[in-house]
Design a protein around this motif. Structure first.
Motif: not given
Length: 155
Positions: A1-12, A133-141, A149-155
């Protein structure tokens, strides 16, 4: 997507990382300053008109409200009033799956401060997103390409 990415774990904080490494689950008091800092990052990127992805275990509804509205969300179930700092537009992606699948993935992760034994505490804390809340649920399975693809479609 060319979006900036942050991992929240890096900020604990070092204290939070130490606590988790010792197998002690974080509580709201531990997480709120971390979530406020993450909100500030998202606010900064939004102000710069930068689309952003944040990987974050926002386990509770309160935590997601803090990500959207910052510290003003603490102690308030009410939406912000006109003239207040505008809430961020965030799509939460709830990656949902059985504990054994997630445990299997955690067992393969190396060099991370959160041990496998904390997974149950995260499931115990979890408040899955719900309306309004503004959300989608996506199965990790699903396969990774299907998840993306499911996330991109929701965006």
């Amino acid at each position: 997507l060319g979006w900036k990415f942050y991992d929240a774990d890096d900020y604990h904080s070092p204290e939070n990382k130490k606590k988790m490494a010792e197998g002690i689950p974080l509580n709201d008091e531990d997480r709120i300053p971390w979530l406020c800092a993450l909100h500030d990052i998202l606010r900064r990127e939004d102000s710069a008109r930068q689309d952003t992805i944040l990987a974050c275990s926002a386990l509770k509804k309160l935590y997601r409200r803090v990500l959207v509205s910052g510290a003003s969300a603490i102690g308030s179930n009410q939406p912000e009033q006109p003239g207040e700092n505008t809430a961020l537009q965030i799509l939460f992606v709830h990656l949902d799956g059985p504990i054994d699948v997630i445990a299997g993935r955690l067992e393969k992760r190396r060099g991370h401060f959160m041990p496998l034994q904390l997974l149950k505490s995260q499931f115990d804390t979890l408040e899955p997103p719900s309306a309004p809340e503004n959300f989608i649920t996506v199965s990790l399975e699903k396969s990774l390409p299907e998840i993306v693809l499911e996330i991109e479609s929701a965006i």
